[in-house]
Design a protein around this motif. Structure first.
Motif, short mmCIF file in Angstrom:
data_model
loop_
_atom_site.label_atom_id
_atom_site.label_comp_id
_atom_site.label_asym_id
_atom_site.label_seq_id
_atom_site.Cartn_x
_atom_site.Cartn_y
_atom_site.Cartn_z
N VAL A 191 0.83 -1.20 0.00
CA VAL A 191 0.00 0.00 0.00
C VAL A 191 0.87 1.26 0.00
CG1 VAL A 191 -0.46 0.48 2.46
CG2 VAL A 191 -2.25 0.80 0.76
N TYR A 192 2.06 1.13 0.52
CA TYR A 192 3.04 2.23 0.43
C TYR A 192 3.31 2.55 -1.05
CZ TYR A 192 7.55 4.58 1.10
OH TYR A 192 8.59 5.47 1.08
N GLU A 193 3.45 1.50 -1.86
CA GLU A 193 3.69 1.69 -3.30
C GLU A 193 2.42 2.18 -4.00
OE1 GLU A 193 6.51 1.13 -4.97
OE2 GLU A 193 7.70 -0.32 -3.82
N ILE A 194 1.28 1.59 -3.64
CA ILE A 194 0.03 1.89 -4.34
C ILE A 194 -0.40 3.34 -4.14
CG2 ILE A 194 -2.46 1.33 -4.35
CD1 ILE A 194 -1.62 -1.59 -3.67
N THR A 195 -0.05 3.90 -2.98
CA THR A 195 -0.49 5.27 -2.68
C THR A 195 0.53 6.32 -3.13
OG1 THR A 195 0.45 4.96 -0.46
CG2 THR A 195 -1.93 4.62 -0.71
N ARG A 196 1.50 5.89 -3.91
CA ARG A 196 2.56 6.80 -4.37
C ARG A 196 2.00 8.02 -5.10
NH1 ARG A 196 7.85 6.35 -4.81
NH2 ARG A 196 7.95 4.25 -3.96
N ASP A 197 0.85 7.86 -5.77
CA ASP A 197 0.35 8.95 -6.62
C ASP A 197 -0.79 9.74 -5.97
OD1 ASP A 197 -1.61 7.07 -6.66
OD2 ASP A 197 -1.89 7.04 -8.83
N ILE A 198 -1.04 9.56 -4.67
CA ILE A 198 -2.18 10.30 -4.11
C ILE A 198 -1.80 11.77 -3.96
CG2 ILE A 198 -3.38 8.37 -3.01
CD1 ILE A 198 -2.20 9.07 -0.38
N PRO A 199 -2.76 12.67 -4.17
CA PRO A 199 -2.43 14.10 -4.21
C PRO A 199 -2.13 14.68 -2.82
CG PRO A 199 -4.78 13.76 -4.59
CD PRO A 199 -4.16 12.40 -4.50
N LEU A 200 -1.32 15.72 -2.85
CA LEU A 200 -0.96 16.44 -1.63
C LEU A 200 -1.44 17.87 -1.74
CD1 LEU A 200 2.76 15.23 -1.25
CD2 LEU A 200 0.83 14.55 0.17
N GLU A 201 -1.64 18.51 -0.60
CA GLU A 201 -1.87 19.96 -0.62
C GLU A 201 -0.97 20.59 0.43
OE1 GLU A 201 -5.66 21.41 0.97
OE2 GLU A 201 -6.07 19.34 1.55
N GLN A 202 -0.64 21.89 0.16
CA GLN A 202 0.26 22.58 1.09
C GLN A 202 -0.52 23.21 2.23
OE1 GLN A 202 2.84 25.57 -0.55
NE2 GLN A 202 4.54 24.12 -0.52
N VAL A 203 0.01 23.07 3.42
CA VAL A 203 -0.58 23.75 4.58
C VAL A 203 0.56 24.47 5.32
CG1 VAL A 203 -2.43 22.08 4.90
CG2 VAL A 203 -0.26 21.69 6.05
N ASP A 204 0.16 25.36 6.21
CA ASP A 204 1.15 26.00 7.07
C ASP A 204 1.29 25.17 8.33
OD1 ASP A 204 1.62 28.24 5.41
OD2 ASP A 204 -0.28 29.11 6.09
N LEU B 2 -4.30 -0.93 6.95
CA LEU B 2 -4.74 0.04 7.96
C LEU B 2 -3.59 0.58 8.81
CD1 LEU B 2 -8.07 -1.61 9.19
CD2 LEU B 2 -7.82 0.49 7.86
N LYS B 3 -2.48 -0.17 8.86
CA LYS B 3 -1.32 0.34 9.61
C LYS B 3 -0.84 1.66 9.02
CE LYS B 3 0.43 -3.88 11.38
NZ LYS B 3 0.83 -5.09 10.73
N LEU B 4 -0.90 1.79 7.70
CA LEU B 4 -0.44 3.04 7.08
C LEU B 4 -1.58 4.02 6.86
CD1 LEU B 4 2.26 2.15 4.41
CD2 LEU B 4 2.51 2.72 6.81
N ILE B 5 -2.81 3.52 6.74
CA ILE B 5 -3.95 4.40 6.45
C ILE B 5 -5.05 4.09 7.47
CG2 ILE B 5 -5.47 5.26 4.63
CD1 ILE B 5 -3.55 4.25 2.63
N PRO B 6 -4.82 4.48 8.73
CA PRO B 6 -5.74 4.06 9.79
C PRO B 6 -7.14 4.66 9.66
CG PRO B 6 -4.02 5.51 10.65
CD PRO B 6 -3.65 5.22 9.24
N ALA B 7 -7.27 5.75 8.91
CA ALA B 7 -8.60 6.38 8.79
C ALA B 7 -9.43 5.75 7.68
CB ALA B 7 -8.45 7.88 8.55
N ALA B 8 -8.88 4.80 6.96
CA ALA B 8 -9.66 4.16 5.88
C ALA B 8 -10.86 3.45 6.49
CB ALA B 8 -8.79 3.17 5.13
#
Ligand code: URA
Length: 209
Positions: free
Chosen positions: A41-54, A89-95
């Motif tokens: 899942v670390y590999e599969i989520t490589r392309d998920i989008p990011l946004e910038q925050v302060d 779920l270890k990497l994406i606990p909110a799923a």
């Protein structure tokens, strides 16, 4: 045409060898499948989008990235798919996790739904259908169909091992679905097992062989 991605990270490939080994105990098999699910899942989520925050650090305020966009929904196909859920779920606990149970009608040989329970907000989520073995593709296609019938889109399929027959079946039926596997094996044998494969994933996960 959906793409086939082979997660060829050395740690995944190393652990997969011990998952295949017939001498691996149920306890170790379960632990290894869990670990490989996390690495995949670390590999599969490589392309998920990011946004910038302060972010205010103890030193200053900085721009930094957080994941944006849709949340993830995991859809294990019962029963073997359950063996990979905790690792994800270890990497994406909110799923959130929905379940799809299918059996094969002995006359028509078609998969029939016997249990479907999906998160309420499933339509707003990116979905990852999980089944360790992509053999004929019958169950994966039926599970994806279950989701599409309810209006879901943005579906990916995650498997440990695929046979070329299963990959072809999913790509033909669901060209919008990308497939992620740790290995693409040789073929299916006359009993529907993937060769070389690992045997029956459900039995090996739950010690029922
Ligand atoms: N399901 C399994 O568990 N193993 C196979 O080889 C094929 C389908």
């Amino acid at each position: 045409m959906g793409q086939l991605f082979i997660c060829d990270h050395p740690l995944i490939q190393h652990k997969l060898t011990y998952i295949r080994d017939e001498n691996t105990t149920t306890k170790d098999f379960r632990a290894l499948v869990d670990e490989v699910a996390t690495l995949m899942v670390y590999e599969i989520t490589r392309d998920i989008p990011l946004e910038q925050v302060d972010v205010k650090t103890p030193v200053t305020t900085a721009k930094s990235n957080v994941i944006s966009g849709r949340m993830l929904g995991l859809i294990p196909i019962l029963r073997a798919g359950l063996g990979m859920v905790d690792g994800v779920l270890k990497l994406i606990p909110a799923a959130k996790v929905g379940h799809v149970g299918l059996y094969r009608d002995e006359e028509t040989l078609q998969p029939v739904e016997y249990y479907v329970k999906l998160p309420k907000d499933v339509l707003e989520r990116d979905l990852l259908v999980i089944d360790p073995m992509l053999a004929t593709g019958g169950s994966a296609n039926a599970a994806i169909e279950v989701l599409k019938k309810r209006g879901c889109s943005r579906i990916k399929l995650m498997c440990l091992i695929a046979a070329p027959e299963g990959v072809k079946a999913v790509q033909e039926a669901h060209p919008d679905v990308d497939i992620y596997v740790a290995a693409l094996d040789s073929h299916l044998n006359e009993h529907g097992y993937i060769v070389p494969g690992l045997g029956d994933a459900g039995d090996r996960l739950y010690g029922t062989d």
